[in-house]
Motif scaffolding. Sequence first.
Motif, PDB file in Angstrom:
ATOM      1  N   SER A 209       0.555  -1.933  -0.150  1.00 17.12           N
ATOM      2  CA  SER A 209       0.394  -0.150   0.038  1.00 17.12           C
ATOM      3  C   SER A 209       0.664   1.016   0.198  1.00 17.12           C
ATOM      4  N   CYS A 210       2.493   1.031   0.565  1.00 16.43           N
ATOM      5  CA  CYS A 210       3.059   2.796   0.843  1.00 16.43           C
ATOM      6  C   CYS A 210       4.164   2.136  -0.936  1.00 16.43           C
ATOM      7  N   VAL A 211       4.007   1.346  -1.784  1.00 15.82           N
ATOM      8  CA  VAL A 211       4.537   1.363  -1.984  1.00 15.82           C
ATOM      9  C   VAL A 211       3.887   2.620  -3.748  1.00 15.82           C
ATOM     10  N   ASP A 212       2.457   1.827  -3.930  1.00 13.86           N
ATOM     11  CA  ASP A 212       1.838   2.400  -4.230  1.00 13.86           C
ATOM     12  C   ASP A 212       0.908   3.439  -4.297  1.00 13.86           C
ATOM     13  N   MET A 213       1.099   4.393  -3.062  1.00 14.23           N
ATOM     14  CA  MET A 213       0.996   4.993  -2.601  1.00 14.23           C
ATOM     15  C   MET A 213       1.959   6.644  -3.070  1.00 14.23           C
ATOM     16  N   VAL A 214       3.236   6.314  -3.199  1.00  8.41           N
ATOM     17  CA  VAL A 214       4.228   7.029  -3.710  1.00  8.41           C
ATOM     18  C   VAL A 214       4.077   6.752  -4.962  1.00  8.41           C
ATOM     19  N   THR A 215       4.149   6.017  -5.424  1.00 10.54           N
ATOM     20  CA  THR A 215       3.548   5.557  -7.342  1.00 10.54           C
ATOM     21  C   THR A 215       3.606   4.445  -8.233  1.00 10.54           C
ATOM     22  N   GLU A 216       2.800   4.894  -8.674  1.00 13.08           N
ATOM     23  CA  GLU A 216       1.814   3.690  -9.344  1.00 13.08           C
ATOM     24  C   GLU A 216       2.873   3.844 -10.614  1.00 13.08           C
ATOM     25  N   LYS A 217       3.665   3.936 -11.136  1.00 12.14           N
ATOM     26  CA  LYS A 217       3.961   3.687 -12.340  1.00 12.14           C
ATOM     27  C   LYS A 217       5.483   2.247 -11.435  1.00 12.14           C
ATOM     28  N   TYR A 218       6.017   1.927 -12.839  1.00 12.56           N
ATOM     29  CA  TYR A 218       7.001   1.087 -12.343  1.00 12.56           C
ATOM     30  C   TYR A 218       8.278   1.287 -12.177  1.00 12.56           C
ATOM     31  N   HIS A 219       8.622   0.557 -11.134  1.00 11.40           N
ATOM     32  CA  HIS A 219      10.281   1.300 -10.334  1.00 11.40           C
ATOM     33  C   HIS A 219      10.496  -0.219 -10.027  1.00 11.40           C
ATOM     34  N   PRO A 220      11.983   0.045 -10.525  1.00  7.34           N
ATOM     35  CA  PRO A 220      12.491  -1.390  -9.698  1.00  7.34           C
ATOM     36  C   PRO A 220      12.976  -1.588  -8.429  1.00  7.34           C
ATOM     37  N   LEU A 221      13.318   0.072  -7.202  1.00  7.34           N
ATOM     38  CA  LEU A 221      12.773  -0.597  -6.299  1.00  7.34           C
ATOM     39  C   LEU A 221      11.483   0.076  -4.959  1.00  7.34           C
ATOM     40  N   ALA A 222      10.255  -0.439  -6.025  1.00  5.80           N
ATOM     41  CA  ALA A 222       8.968  -0.756  -5.780  1.00  5.80           C
ATOM     42  C   ALA A 222       9.053  -2.492  -5.871  1.00  5.80           C
ATOM     43  N   LYS A 223       9.595  -2.602  -7.396  1.00  5.70           N
ATOM     44  CA  LYS A 223       9.727  -3.975  -7.320  1.00  5.70           C
ATOM     45  C   LYS A 223      10.034  -4.690  -6.528  1.00  5.70           C
ATOM     46  N   ARG A 224      11.179  -4.269  -6.273  1.00 12.74           N
ATOM     47  CA  ARG A 224      12.328  -5.084  -5.141  1.00 12.74           C
ATOM     48  C   ARG A 224      11.344  -4.796  -3.830  1.00 12.74           C
ATOM     49  N   ALA A 225      10.793  -3.861  -3.282  1.00 14.72           N
ATOM     50  CA  ALA A 225      10.383  -3.641  -1.699  1.00 14.72           C
ATOM     51  C   ALA A 225       9.354  -4.896  -1.927  1.00 14.72           C
ATOM     52  N   LYS A 226       8.161  -4.903  -3.195  1.00  8.45           N
ATOM     53  CA  LYS A 226       7.431  -5.554  -3.053  1.00  8.45           C
ATOM     54  C   LYS A 226       7.641  -7.615  -3.467  1.00  8.45           C
ATOM     55  N   ASP A 227       8.643  -7.332  -3.756  1.00 11.03           N
ATOM     56  CA  ASP A 227       9.372  -9.223  -3.857  1.00 11.03           C
ATOM     57  C   ASP A 227       9.564  -9.662  -2.819  1.00 11.03           C
ATOM     58  N   ILE A 228      10.057  -8.465  -1.579  1.00  6.70           N
ATOM     59  CA  ILE A 228      11.043  -8.758  -0.509  1.00  6.70           C
ATOM     60  C   ILE A 228      10.270  -9.454   0.716  1.00  6.70           C
ATOM     61  N   ALA A 229       9.291  -8.388   0.331  1.00 10.80           N
ATOM     62  CA  ALA A 229       8.283  -9.301   1.387  1.00 10.80           C
ATOM     63  C   ALA A 229       6.789  -9.864   1.185  1.00 10.80           C
ATOM     64  N   ALA A 230       6.886 -10.524   0.403  1.00  3.01           N
ATOM     65  CA  ALA A 230       6.496 -11.647  -0.749  1.00  3.01           C
ATOM     66  C   ALA A 230       8.197 -12.421   0.472  1.00  3.01           C
TER      67      ALA A 230
END
Length: 249
Positions: free
Chosen positions: A89-110
């Motif tokens: 939710s925090c990542v989606d709040m900051v950016t709705e576009k694809y970003h490597p760091l956003a993907k990294r944060a979600k992958d680590i959490a998963a």
Amino acid sequence: MDILERCDIMGDSRNKWKNIGVTEKFNVAFEGIFETIRTERHMKFHCFCTIIIFILSLFLDIGKNEALAIIISVSLIWIAELFNTAIESCVDMVTEKYHPLAKRAKDIAAGAVLITAINALFVGYIVFEKKIVLNMKDMFYLMKSSYQHTVLSIFVLIIVIVICIKAISGKGTALRGGFPSGHSALATSILTLVTSQTNNPKIFFLTLVLTILVIHSRIEGKIHTFFETMVGAFLGWAVTYLILVIVNL
């Protein structure tokens, strides 16, 4: 909305959190859990598995250390999934576009959720591997020989089912209102238990009147609708009757 505006909103939210009462804080915390169950498919699956594990742990002969291992494992899964949802939710709040760091944060959490799930599978296998078969007869003997265990199991199961349905339906809180009515479920459960233990019509009608008063109070106080109380009443009767039938087989 830029990052500064979002930070201001988060600051206002923290101030509001400090000013609310203790009861409201509990409701907010429960609402966070309910929101995750409503919106996340994996959390629904975790909720279902938790109910199954709880039922098995309740009836099987499990020691304190084994019970502690199960509680910790299940809690870790829920905590990891909640954090995973919060991070997404925090990542989606900051950016709705694809970003490597956003993907990294979600992958680590998963990945954290996956590790806790694998750990729970190993713990469950170690604890329940032999006990499910060996203690099945003992479980039914305990239920048949100890009416107190049966009643307690029924009440706990009804409460867990009601809370899960409320979380999925998104109506009310865990302790008040919503679909279905927990008070009605417990009231009809008690009525069913009393009916199964007595042939005295006076006791039956007295318990029936008290059950109706409980249901009526929920409607009169505008805490539940008529439909919510009826569903709760049916749920309480159905769960109680089913368990009594299984125990008496």
